[in-house]
Design a protein around this motif. Structure first.
Motif, PDB file in Angstrom:
ATOM      1  N   ARG A 152      37.817  37.592  34.458  1.00 16.89           N
ATOM      2  CA  ARG A 152      37.165  37.114  36.480  1.00 16.89           C
ATOM      3  C   ARG A 152      36.582  38.918  36.881  1.00 16.89           C
ATOM      4  N   GLU A 153      36.474  37.776  37.840  1.00 14.39           N
ATOM      5  CA  GLU A 153      35.407  39.406  38.665  1.00 14.39           C
ATOM      6  C   GLU A 153      35.593  38.822  40.148  1.00 14.39           C
ATOM      7  N   PRO A 154      35.207  39.830  41.011  1.00 14.33           N
ATOM      8  CA  PRO A 154      35.472  39.600  42.717  1.00 14.33           C
ATOM      9  C   PRO A 154      34.379  38.627  42.653  1.00 14.33           C
ATOM     10  N   ALA A 181      41.327  40.809  44.192  1.00 10.07           N
ATOM     11  CA  ALA A 181      40.668  40.254  43.548  1.00 10.07           C
ATOM     12  C   ALA A 181      39.869  41.125  43.687  1.00 10.07           C
ATOM     13  N   GLU A 482      42.494  33.342  41.950  1.00 14.19           N
ATOM     14  CA  GLU A 482      41.356  32.751  41.522  1.00 14.19           C
ATOM     15  C   GLU A 482      40.070  32.085  42.852  1.00 14.19           C
ATOM     16  N   GLN A 485      38.318  35.244  43.347  1.00 14.37           N
ATOM     17  CA  GLN A 485      37.504  35.140  41.902  1.00 14.37           C
ATOM     18  C   GLN A 485      36.107  34.895  40.904  1.00 14.37           C
TER      19      GLN A 485
END
Length: 504
Positions: A152-154, A181, A482, A485
Motif C-alpha cells: 500500500r502506498e500513498p 498514509a 485505505e 492509499q
C-alpha cells in the motif's frame, strides 16, 4: 491559537483573524478579500477569514505536489509519521477547553457537544498513528519461480473539503488518515466555520510537520472547492457535505479521473416496533433528530412507529420535545443550540411551511425562537410532523434541521419498504426487544451505518459512509486509511533467465 487583529464593523469588538496556510506560511488572500464569520447564537461577527481565490488554491496545490514528490513526508518511516500524529493529538487535548468554546461560538452547538468533539478528534489522530505502525500488505504463493506481493502506498496530493456541522471533527476524519498514509494535502474547510479547522493547522505546524505537506485554503466552494476538485495535480478529492454539491464534485473530478470519496446527505429512518422498550425508544428518537439541532448527516429524521404504539409515542415524544432547553451553546443549561446561519435557518423554516402545505400534521414547534437570551440568534424550535407519507418532500428531502417526520407502519415488510423509500442510504436504526427481528430488518436496510436499540454513537474503529446517494467510500476504521492509499502489485522473478517464448 488564532490572533485577534481586526475590529468588528458590527460591535467594534476585537475579532479573530483567520488566515490561510500555504507552503509553511500564513497568508491573506491574494486579493486581500475577507469574509465575515458569524456567531449563530448572536448574529455578531466573531472573525474575518481570508477569502481564497483560484490563484491561492493553485499555489497550495503546487506546494503540496512539490512536497509529495520530494518525499519529505511520504518517505518517512511509519513510526516517524506516527510520532507527529501523537504530538498533534497531545496538542489538541492541551487546547481542548479553549477550542471547544471556539467551536460553540463558530458553529453554535452546545458546549458539551463541542467538548466531545475535541476528545474524539485527539483519539482519531492516535488511532491512525497506531494503525500505520502495524503490519500490512500481502504475499502470494504463485507458480514458480515467481513471488507476488501487494503493498500500500500513498495516493499523492489529496484535496480535502469538509462541512460546517462538525468543523474540527470532520477535518480530523480526513486529515488524520490522509497524513498517516503519507499523502500531502490541500484542505478547504467550510467558509461558514473556519476557526477550529485553522487552529488545527496551527497545531499541525507546531508539531513540526514539514512545510508544504499540509496546506489550508479558505473560500467559497464554487471557487476554491471547484479548483481543488478539477485540478490535474490533485490525485484524490475527499468531500463531506450535501448530495447536490457531491454531484458537482464528481463532475469536476471526472476530466482528470481522480479518485473521489464522498460522504453525503441522509434521510435516515429510525424504526420503532411496538415491543421495544418504550422509554428508551422515545429517548433515542429525541437524541437522533435534535442532537446537533438536527444538523447531522446521519440524523434520525424519519421516525417510523408501529401502529400499536403510534398514538402513545406521539404523545410522549411531544411532551419530551417541548421540554428541550434551546439557547446559546455557552449556557450550561442549553440542550439544543441555534442553526449555523441565517440562510440555513430560512431554508429549514421554508421546509416547515412546505410540510404544512403538504398536509402533514404539525405536532409542535415550527417557528423561529426569540427572547431575552436568544437575541438575533438563528434559533428554530424542535419541530415534528405526524401522519406524514412517503411522497411528501419533507419525507424525501434532507432538511438538515430539528424537524422530524413521523410515519406509521404495520409489520416488518412495510417498515422496510418505508425505510428504504428514499434516494438516501446513510444510516438507520431498529428498536425492538426481538433480536431475530432486529437482525432481519437491519439486514434489509439499504444503509451504511446502523444501530439496534441505539442511535448516533460512532467510533474511530468502525467505517462511516452510506449507500445510494449518501456517498461513495468510507471514513474511519481501516477502511478510512485505505481510502487514502493506492494498492500496488509487485511480482518478483526468482529465476532470472530468458523466457524462450520466441525462438529467434
Amino acid at each position: 491559537m488564532l490572533e485577534t487583529r481586526k475590529a468588528s464593523a458590527v460591535n467594534g469588538q476585537q475579532v479573530l483573524d483567520v488566515k490561510m496556510y500555504i507552503n509553511g506560511k500564513w497568508k491573506d488572500a491574494s486579493d486581500n478579500q475577507t469574509r465575515e464569520v458569524i456567531n449563530p447564537a448572536t448574529g455578531e461577527v466573531i472573525a474575518y477569514a481570508a477569502e481564497g481565490t483560484i490563484a491561492d488554491a493553485r499555489e497550495a496545490i503546487f506546494a503540496a505536489r512539490e512536497a509529495f514528490e520530494s518525499g519529505v513526508w511520504s518517505d518517512l518511516p511509519p513510526m516517524e509519521r506516527a510520532a507527529y500524529l501523537y504530538k498533534i493529538a497531545d496538542k489538541i487535548e492541551e487546547q481542548a477547553e479553549e477550542m471547544a468554546k471556539l467551536e460553540t461560538a463558530d458553529n453554535g452547538k452546545p458546549l458539551r457537544e463541542a467538548g466531545f468533539d475535541m476528545g474524539d478528534a485527539a483519539a482519531c489522530f492516535r488511532y491512525y498513528a497506531g494503525m500505520i505502525t502495524q503490519p500490512d500488505g500481502q504475499t502470494y504463493h504463485v507458480a514458480d519461480p515467481m513471488q507476488a506481493m501487494v503493498v500500500r502506498e500513498p495516493i499523492g496530493v489529496c484535496g480535502l473539503i469538509v462541512p460546517w456541522n462538525f468543523p474540527l471533527l470532520m477535518s480530523v476524519w480526513k486529515i488524520a488518515p490522509a497524513l498517516a498514509a503519507g499523502n500531502t494535502i490541500v484542505f478547504k474547510p467550510s467558509e461558514i466555520t473556519p476557526i477550529n479547522p485553522t487552529n488545527l493547522i496551527k497545531i499541525i505546524e507546531e508539531a513540526g510537520v514539514p512545510k508544504g505537506v499540509v496546506n489550508l485554503v479558505h473560500g467559497a466552494g464554487p471557487v476554491v472547492g471547484n479548483e481543488i476538485a478539477s485540478h490535474k495535480e490533485i490525485d484524490m478529492v475527499s468531500f463531506t457535505g450535501g448530495t447536490k454539491t457531491g454531484k458537482h464534485i464528481m463532475k469536476a473530478a471526472a476530466d482528470t479521473i481522480k479518485k473521489v470519496s464522498l460522504e453525503l446527505g441522509g434521510k435516515s429512518p429510525n424504526i420503532i416496533f411496538a415491543d421495544a422498550d418504550f422509554d428508551v425508544a422515545v429517548d433515542y428518537a429525541l437524541f437522533g433528530i435534535y442532537c446537533g439541532s438536527g444538523q447531522v448527516c446521519s440524523a434520525g429524521s424519519r421516525i417510523l412507529v408501529e401502529e400499536g404504539i403510534y398514538d402513545q409515542f406521539i404523545k410522549r415524544f411531544t411532551e419530551r420535545a417541548k421540554q428541550i432547553k434551546v439557547g446559546p451553546g455557552l449556557d450550561e443549561e442549553t440542550e439544543m443550540g441555534p442553526l449555523v446561519s441565517k440562510e440555513h435557518m430560512e431554508k429549514v423554516l421554508s421546509y416547515i411551511e412546505l410540510g404544512k402545505k403538504e398536509g402533514a400534521r404539525l405536532l409542535f414547534g415550527g417557528e423561529r425562537l426569540t427572547g431575552e437570551n436568544l437575541g438575533n440568534g438563528y434559533f428554530v424550535a424542535p419541530t415534528a410532523f405526524a401522519d406524514t407519507t412517503l411522497e411528501m418532500r419533507i419525507v424525501q428531502e434532507e432538511i438538515f434541521g430539528p424537524v422530524a417526520a413521523i410515519q406509521k407502519f404495520s409489520g416488518e415488510e412495510e417498515a422496510i419498504r418505508l425505510a428504504n423509500g428514499t434516494d438516501y442510504g446513510l444510516a438507520g436504526a431498529v428498536f425492538t426487544a426481538d433480536g431475530a427481528k432486529a437482525m432481519r430488518v437491519i439486514k434489509k436496510l439499504r444503509a451504511g451505518i446502523t444501530w439496534i436499540n441505539s442511535y448516533h454513537p460512532t467510533y474511530n474503529e468502525a467505517p462511516w459512509g452510506g449507500y445510494k446517494q449518501s456517498g461513495i467510500g468510507r471514513s474511519l476504521g481501516t477502511f478510512g486509511l485505505e481510502e487514502f492509499q493506492e494498492i500496488k502489485q509487485i511480482n518478483i522473478n526468482m529465476q532470472v533467465e530468458e523466457t524462450g517464448w520466441f525462438k529467434n
